[in-house]
Design a protein around this motif. Structure first.
Motif, mmCIF file in Angstrom:
data_model
loop_
_atom_site.group_PDB
_atom_site.id
_atom_site.type_symbol
_atom_site.label_atom_id
_atom_site.label_comp_id
_atom_site.label_asym_id
_atom_site.label_seq_id
_atom_site.Cartn_x
_atom_site.Cartn_y
_atom_site.Cartn_z
ATOM 1 N N ALA A 9 11.132 82.061 112.550
ATOM 2 C CA ALA A 9 10.624 83.310 111.956
ATOM 3 C C ALA A 9 11.777 84.041 111.282
ATOM 4 O O ALA A 9 12.878 84.128 111.823
ATOM 5 N N HIS A 10 11.554 84.541 110.095
ATOM 6 C CA HIS A 10 12.624 85.267 109.394
ATOM 7 C C HIS A 10 12.004 86.259 108.442
ATOM 8 O O HIS A 10 10.834 86.185 108.114
ATOM 9 N N TYR A 11 12.830 87.190 108.003
ATOM 10 C CA TYR A 11 12.323 88.128 107.010
ATOM 11 C C TYR A 11 12.875 87.807 105.631
ATOM 12 O O TYR A 11 13.799 87.013 105.483
ATOM 13 N N GLN A 12 12.253 88.410 104.645
ATOM 14 C CA GLN A 12 12.585 88.083 103.256
ATOM 15 C C GLN A 12 13.902 88.739 102.823
ATOM 16 O O GLN A 12 14.213 89.843 103.251
ATOM 17 N N THR A 13 14.601 88.016 101.975
ATOM 18 C CA THR A 13 15.765 88.648 101.354
ATOM 19 C C THR A 13 15.251 89.726 100.393
ATOM 20 O O THR A 13 14.131 89.634 99.890
#
Ligand SMILES: Nc1ncnc2c1ncn2[C@@H]1O[C@H](COP(=O)(O)OP(=O)(O)OP(=O)(O)O)[C@@H](O)[C@H]1O
Length: 536
Positions: free
Chosen positions: A69-73
């Motif tokens: 899971a990661h967030y957007q640049t």
């Protein structure tokens, strides 16, 4: 004192009246000595009699979606390419421009892709080839610009190339890599990154930190430990109990290195490098990362690094992230609460971290905000570890959009969508300010920081604040410039205007400087004093 009883804030109330007995805990007291500071002093080792800590943190989710899971640049991610970078020291390998150039193995490349990384950040472009070349490194880059992957990826690449010796079948675990960081929440975050990038490999990362049951830490280690992520106190406990061997250590990483080497943790780190079995600095690779590196701390770092270490400075050493819009308001201490509520009402539900000076004040302000029906939680060193993790979880998922924190949450924490940082109290040192406001504006996203400047207590910060603001191309209020001028300290060499480095490699007489996209230099500010209260 009137204490509000909003149900979801019950834990706050409990922490106010002191003491809590949780489901999986035997004894909990409000001694205030269960913090990282007491860990560093051995307070949880059992050497000093105190309540037995029995908290076992829940294991993180194991499914692939959660792991990656990661967030957007953000919109400014590409602007990182325009940041000036300085590399100093002998024979620095050239920077790489793409992940492909790093020549990592297929599994690592897959993990990088699954993590959503397509492009290197500047600190990664320069640090990855340096670490792959086996060099020691001190790297300084702005908050939220990807320092964690900058050291994890090349270390993992080498571990995959060289093979690992520690395994679950060994009686004594001998990790190849030790990573230390100053707070429990940060080391846990680093561990999760290590777990993500080592997914599908034979490398096993383990995390151990204070405030949790020692037996639990030991059980994690004996299952196999190649990368040990640890807070200093727990690490020294485990070493003292001979639960790990240090002979195989090839990589030693100090994240938030300036904090790890200052008066608070420096002695602990010195003990670590002189522990029996720990390879000498010539035999291991030592990597220091931070967004701030006061000159005095750089000099101390010489004891940890080979003399030919490389120094990478991305942008201004100690400079604030330019994606954070900084506002300084003049607010006296008796008007702060009213102003805070006014700002938070305007902000609405956007995630906001509010920094205060002391643990008591953190509870007080959190309770006050709950009374104002603003859903708030708090994190500081007097809260039980279970409560700290719960608070961070509630903030991360948006259940409580406001997190009141002491400086224990100032460094490293990477929380999606923190749009605002409010310094209800300014920290005593400017570097801490830079770290605090760096909880927003991460990875190319934009953020806002509002700081209450109390002329009764904050005048000593006026000069460095003016410098940080102007270096980050922020508006400097005229009243602040006036205070800075009237409190002028002759020794302070930071320019208040223009694009200069706050500090550089302190090895003044190095030769063979390799310079890339450089600008001019000036010398640094003094190191942070250790603020016992706010650092819990
Ligand atoms: N190359 C990349 N592409 C996309 N996202 C990235 C990249 N590198 C890092 N990130 C993400 O950017 C965020 C910030 O990274 P990280 O926490 O490593 O920053 P940092 O420089 O260590 O910050 P701090 O100084 O506050 O500790 C993380 O969510 C990370 O996953």
């Amino acid at each position: 004192m009137h204490i509000p009883l909003y149900l979801d804030q019950l834990s706050l109330l409990i922490s106010l009246i002191g003491g809590y007995k949780g489901l999986n805990e035997e004894v909990i007291t409000g001694s205030g000595k269960n913090s990282w500071k007491s860990e560093a002093e051995g307070g949880e080792s059992g050497d000093i009699q105190g309540p037995k800590v029995t908290y076992i943190p829940p294991p993180p989710p194991e499914d692939e979606d959660s792991i990656f899971a990661h967030y957007q640049t953000g919109i400014n991610f590409d602007k990182y390419d325009t940041i000036l970078v300085e590399v100093s020291g002998h024979d620095a390998p050239p920077a790489i421009l793409t992940f492909e150039e790093a020549n990592l193995c297929q599994t690592l490349n897959n993990n990088i892709a699954k993590a959503g990384y397509t492009k290197l950040t500047p600190v990664q472009k320069y640090s990855i080839p340096i670490i792959l070349a086996g060099r020691d490194l001190m790297a300084c880059a702005q908050t939220g610009s990807g320092k964690t992957a900058a050291f994890l990826l090349p270390i993992l690449a080498h571990m995959m190339r060289d093979g690992i010796t520690a395994s679950r079948f060994k009686e004594l675990q001998e990790p190849e890599c030790i990573i230390v960081a100053p707070t429990r929440e940060l080391i846990n975050q680093i561990y999760l990154e290590a777990r993500k990038f080592s997914f599908g490999t034979c490398v096993r990362a383990v995390v151990i930190y204070g405030g949790t049951q020692l037996g639990h830490s030991i059980r994690q280690i004996v299952q196999g430990c190649n990368i040990l992520c640890a807070t200093p106190g727990r690490l020294m406990d485990i070493i003292g109990k001979e639960k790990i061997g240090l002979k195989q250590v090839k990589y030693l990483v100090l994240d938030e290195a300036d904090r790890m080497l200052d008066m608070g943790f420096g002695p602990e780190m010195k003990k670590l490098i002189s522990c029996p079995g720990m390879p000498s600095k010539e035999q291991r690779q030592t990597l220091l990362f931070s967004a701030t590196f006061p000159e005095e701390i750089q000099r101390l770092a010489g004891e940890f690094l080979k003399s030919n270490y490389l120094f990478v400075a991305v942008g201004q050493v100690g400079g604030a992230c330019r994606d954070v819009q900084q506002t300084i308001l003049q607010v006296g201490q008796y008007s702060k609460r009213e102003k805070l509520v006014e700002i938070l009402r305007n902000i609405g539900d956007e995630r906001t971290m509010v920094f205060v000076e002391t643990k008591k004040k953190a509870d007080f302000i959190a309770t006050f905000l709950c009374q104002e029906k603003i859903s708030t939680t708090s994190i500081h060193g007097d809260r039980e570890q279970r409560e700290r993790e719960q608070a961070l979880g509630d903030f991360r998922c948006g259940k409580c959009p406001v997190l009141v924190a002491t400086s224990v949450a100032a460094r490293g924490l990477d929380i999606e969508n923190v749009q605002h940082v409010i310094n209800f109290d300014l920290p005593s040192a400017i570097d801490e300010y830079v770290h605090r406001i760096g909880r927003t504006g991460r990875c190319g996203n934009t953020g806002r920081a509002i700081s209450f400047f109390d002329p009764e207590s904050d005048n000593h910060l006026a000069q460095p604040l003016v410098k940080v603001l102007s270096d980050a191309q922020q508006d400097v209020p005229a009243w602040l410039e006036e205070i800075a001028f009237s409190t002028y300290v002759p020794g302070f060499s930071g320019s208040t205007r223009g694009n200069v480095f706050a500090s550089v490699d302190t090895r003044k007489n190095y030769q063979g400087k390799s310079t890339l996209n450089t600008a001019g230099f000036s010398s640094s500010q003094s190191p942070n004093p250790v603020d016992d209260e706010s650092w819990d």
